[in-house]
Design a protein around this motif. Sequence first.
Motif, short mmCIF file in Angstrom:
data_model
loop_
_atom_site.label_atom_id
_atom_site.label_comp_id
_atom_site.label_asym_id
_atom_site.label_seq_id
_atom_site.Cartn_x
_atom_site.Cartn_y
_atom_site.Cartn_z
N GLY A 118 12.90 10.83 -8.65
CA GLY A 118 14.02 11.78 -8.65
C GLY A 118 15.04 11.53 -7.57
N ALA A 119 14.79 10.58 -6.67
CA ALA A 119 15.73 10.30 -5.58
C ALA A 119 17.01 9.65 -6.13
CB ALA A 119 15.07 9.39 -4.54
N SER A 127 0.84 -1.21 0.00
CA SER A 127 0.00 0.00 0.00
C SER A 127 0.87 1.26 0.00
CB SER A 127 -1.00 0.00 1.15
OG SER A 127 -0.32 -0.04 2.39
N TRP A 128 1.99 1.24 0.72
CA TRP A 128 2.89 2.40 0.72
C TRP A 128 3.50 2.59 -0.67
CZ3 TRP A 128 8.54 2.80 0.97
CH2 TRP A 128 8.97 4.12 1.18
N PHE A 129 3.92 1.50 -1.29
CA PHE A 129 4.50 1.55 -2.63
C PHE A 129 3.50 2.18 -3.61
CE2 PHE A 129 5.07 -0.24 -6.86
CZ PHE A 129 6.42 -0.06 -7.09
N TYR A 130 2.27 1.68 -3.61
CA TYR A 130 1.26 2.19 -4.55
C TYR A 130 0.86 3.62 -4.23
CZ TYR A 130 1.10 -2.55 -6.31
OH TYR A 130 1.45 -3.76 -6.85
N ASP A 131 0.86 3.97 -2.95
CA ASP A 131 0.56 5.34 -2.54
C ASP A 131 1.65 6.30 -3.06
OD1 ASP A 131 -1.03 7.30 -1.11
OD2 ASP A 131 0.56 7.32 0.39
N MET A 132 2.91 5.91 -2.89
CA MET A 132 4.02 6.74 -3.38
C MET A 132 3.96 6.83 -4.90
SD MET A 132 5.83 7.98 -0.89
CE MET A 132 7.31 8.49 -1.74
N SER A 136 13.53 1.30 -8.40
CA SER A 136 13.07 1.95 -9.63
C SER A 136 12.07 3.06 -9.34
CB SER A 136 12.43 0.93 -10.56
OG SER A 136 13.39 0.02 -11.04
N LEU A 137 11.15 2.80 -8.43
CA LEU A 137 10.15 3.81 -8.08
C LEU A 137 10.83 5.06 -7.55
CD1 LEU A 137 7.30 4.90 -7.53
CD2 LEU A 137 7.38 3.71 -5.32
#
Length: 153
Positions: A115-116, A70-75, A109-110
Amino acid sequence: MKKVNLVFGTVYGGAQYVAETLQQALIDLGREAVLYQSDELVGFVPPQDELLLMVCSTTGQGDLPDDIQSWFYDMQSKAPYLPELKFGIIGLGDSSYETFCGAAEQLASLFEELGAKRLGDFLKIDAGETMEPEVEALAWLPSWNALDNELAA
C-alpha cells in the motif's frame, strides 16, 4: 520535514556507500536521516509518518543481496498495510543483463503491494555507464527531497 529511514542491500558495498553518501546529503539538507545496517532490520517496519529510501544492488538473476533478503521476506510474510508510507528507490545494476535492477524492482513491488506510495522516479544506475553511482544518486536526491517538501506544504 519528515525523517528519512535509509535501507540498503549490497553485495560488494556499493549500495551501502551510496546510502551512506545520501544519509550525509540528507543531513546537510536539514533532515534527520537514519541508516539501518542489515542486522538492525530485524522486525523493522518503516513508520508511516516518516520516509523510506531504499538503495539496492542486484545479484545473480535479479536476486536480492543476502544482507537484505531476510528483511524482504519478513515484510512479505507480515504484510503490514502501509498506505501512508512514501518511499524512494534506487537500483544499482548492469543493463547488459535482462534482470537489470531486478532486486530494487522486487523491493518497489513489495512496498507497492503493502500500500505504500513511491515518491518520485525510480532511479536505476547502470554500472556499465558509471563508476561512481553515488554521483548519480546525489544528483537525483534534491528533486526527490523537494517532492516530499511540496506534499508537506
